[in-house]
Motif scaffolding. Structure first.
Motif, PDB file in Angstrom:
ATOM      1  N   THR A 164       0.810  -1.214   0.000  1.00  0.00           N
ATOM      2  CA  THR A 164       0.000   0.000   0.000  1.00  0.00           C
ATOM      3  C   THR A 164       0.843   1.264   0.000  1.00  0.00           C
ATOM      4  O   THR A 164       0.306   2.363  -0.070  1.00  0.00           O
ATOM      5  N   THR A 165       2.155   1.130   0.100  1.00  0.00           N
ATOM      6  CA  THR A 165       3.042   2.283   0.076  1.00  0.00           C
ATOM      7  C   THR A 165       4.317   1.921  -0.657  1.00  0.00           C
ATOM      8  O   THR A 165       4.799   0.779  -0.559  1.00  0.00           O
ATOM      9  N   ALA A 166       4.872   2.880  -1.387  1.00  0.00           N
ATOM     10  CA  ALA A 166       6.125   2.658  -2.108  1.00  0.00           C
ATOM     11  C   ALA A 166       7.325   2.735  -1.188  1.00  0.00           C
ATOM     12  O   ALA A 166       8.466   2.566  -1.644  1.00  0.00           O
ATOM     13  N   ASP A 167       7.086   2.976   0.105  1.00  0.00           N
ATOM     14  CA  ASP A 167       8.188   3.028   1.072  1.00  0.00           C
ATOM     15  C   ASP A 167       8.640   1.650   1.512  1.00  0.00           C
ATOM     16  O   ASP A 167       9.600   1.519   2.268  1.00  0.00           O
ATOM     17  N   GLY A 168       7.936   0.610   1.081  1.00  0.00           N
ATOM     18  CA  GLY A 168       8.340  -0.749   1.416  1.00  0.00           C
ATOM     19  C   GLY A 168       7.719  -1.249   2.702  1.00  0.00           C
ATOM     20  O   GLY A 168       6.657  -0.771   3.128  1.00  0.00           O
ATOM     21  N   PRO A 169       8.349  -2.235   3.354  1.00  0.00           N
ATOM     22  CA  PRO A 169       7.766  -2.828   4.563  1.00  0.00           C
ATOM     23  C   PRO A 169       7.638  -1.819   5.695  1.00  0.00           C
ATOM     24  O   PRO A 169       8.410  -0.867   5.788  1.00  0.00           O
ATOM     25  N   GLN A 170       6.651  -2.061   6.548  1.00  0.00           N
ATOM     26  CA  GLN A 170       6.493  -1.301   7.771  1.00  0.00           C
ATOM     27  C   GLN A 170       6.617  -2.249   8.954  1.00  0.00           C
ATOM     28  O   GLN A 170       6.230  -3.413   8.870  1.00  0.00           O
ATOM     29  N   ASP A 171       7.169  -1.736  10.052  1.00  0.00           N
ATOM     30  CA  ASP A 171       7.182  -2.524  11.278  1.00  0.00           C
ATOM     31  C   ASP A 171       5.786  -2.526  11.875  1.00  0.00           C
ATOM     32  O   ASP A 171       5.105  -1.496  11.885  1.00  0.00           O
ATOM     33  N   THR A 172       5.348  -3.671  12.376  1.00  0.00           N
ATOM     34  CA  THR A 172       4.023  -3.758  12.975  1.00  0.00           C
ATOM     35  C   THR A 172       4.095  -4.359  14.371  1.00  0.00           C
ATOM     36  O   THR A 172       4.896  -5.253  14.629  1.00  0.00           O
ATOM     37  N   THR A 173       3.240  -3.856  15.231  1.00  0.00           N
ATOM     38  CA  THR A 173       3.026  -4.425  16.559  1.00  0.00           C
ATOM     39  C   THR A 173       1.556  -4.821  16.649  1.00  0.00           C
ATOM     40  O   THR A 173       0.665  -3.971  16.536  1.00  0.00           O
TER      41      THR A 173
END
Length: 269
Positions: free
Chosen positions: A176-185
């Motif tokens: 959903t974003t071109a910034d790549g992976p996101q950290d999730t909690t």
């Protein structure tokens, strides 16, 4: 704001013809179509949002070695001066059941104009992987070992809830974003709940469920005093259906209430 919508991509299914076996828990996920009503839960004092309403349609189709998903989302936001902004998005994924390959495409439209396009393909192994974006500009990123794709993340979160765990920490690539992976909690609240009578959606009565809150952070900003860029709270059933959710976009929070649910017949592969 992290609006997500998923589009049908069954034509890509042959890509996964030689995929490895499904991850544990994949067989529990059910193909389904769910329609949601979106309403404003509350607005931050400084946001000036008076109203938000819309609809979301989410579909999961079993493409044998992969899941094809589609989510269509429309939201109209009204401020205290009566000005309205309509946003819609269309986001599609095709994710192999072994958790190793993901194709994704997102188009977001605001007031009739395309404001965002993201598309690409990712591969992942135990040693790590990569994501190749074709939109908005060609780009390639490495994926750290342990990076999860959306359906696999749901499976892992449900497994953690059944095991009595309270937390699941993992990088997540959802496209959903071109910034790549996101950290999730992912915080699991209230523990695992046993099956019970369900008058609104009898098809869910045989399944247990858990409530959880998933916070999304930019890489390296997870934990401590960091504020997530997006947060969603859900009630997830053991078959992967979410019938209640709250989406926190920062300035305001939206309720998502499932109104209709149709489960697809299993088998056929």
């Amino acid at each position: 704001m992290k609006y997500v919508l998923l589009a049908a991509v069954l034509a890509l299914a042959p890509v996964f013809a030689n995929a490895a076996g499904p991850v544990e828990g994949a067989a529990d996920m059910v193909a389904h179509r769910a329609a949601y009503r979106l309403t404003l839960d509350r607005s931050r004092d400084t946001a000036g949002i008076q109203r938000a309403e819309g609809a979301m349609l989410f579909e999961v189709q079993d493409a044998c070695e992969a899941w094809a998903t589609r989510q269509r989302f429309t939201l109209v936001v009204t401020d205290r001066d009566g000005n309205t902004v309509e946003t819609s998005s269309d986001y599609s994924t095709l994710e192999s059941k072994d958790g190793q390959t993901l194709r994704f495409s997102l188009t977001q439209v605001t007031e009739g104009a395309v404001t965002s396009r993201v598309s690409g393909e990712a591969t992942q192994t135990e040693a790590g992987g990569r994501v190749v974006f074709t939109d908005p500009v060609p780009n390639e990123m490495r994926l750290a070992p342990g990076t999860l794709f959306p359906m696999i993340h749901t499976i892992r979160a449900l497994a953690a809830a059944r095991a009595g765990q309270r937390l699941l920490l993992a990088p997540l690539l959802d496209g959903t974003t071109a910034d790549g992976p996101q950290d999730t909690t992912t915080v699991i609240t209230g523990g695992w709940q046993a099956p019970a009578e369900n008058s609104r959606f009898p098809a869910l009565a045989p399944f247990g469920h858990a409530r959880m809150r998933i916070a999304f952070f930019e890489p390296g900003q997870q934990g401590g005093a960091s504020t997530p860029g997006y947060e969603v709270s859900l009630r997830y059933w053991a078959n992967g259906v979410a019938d209640e959710m709250k989406m926190d976009f920062g300035e305001f929070i939206v309720n998502g209430q499932m109104l209709e649910l149709a489960l697809a017949p299993s088998g056929g592969c």
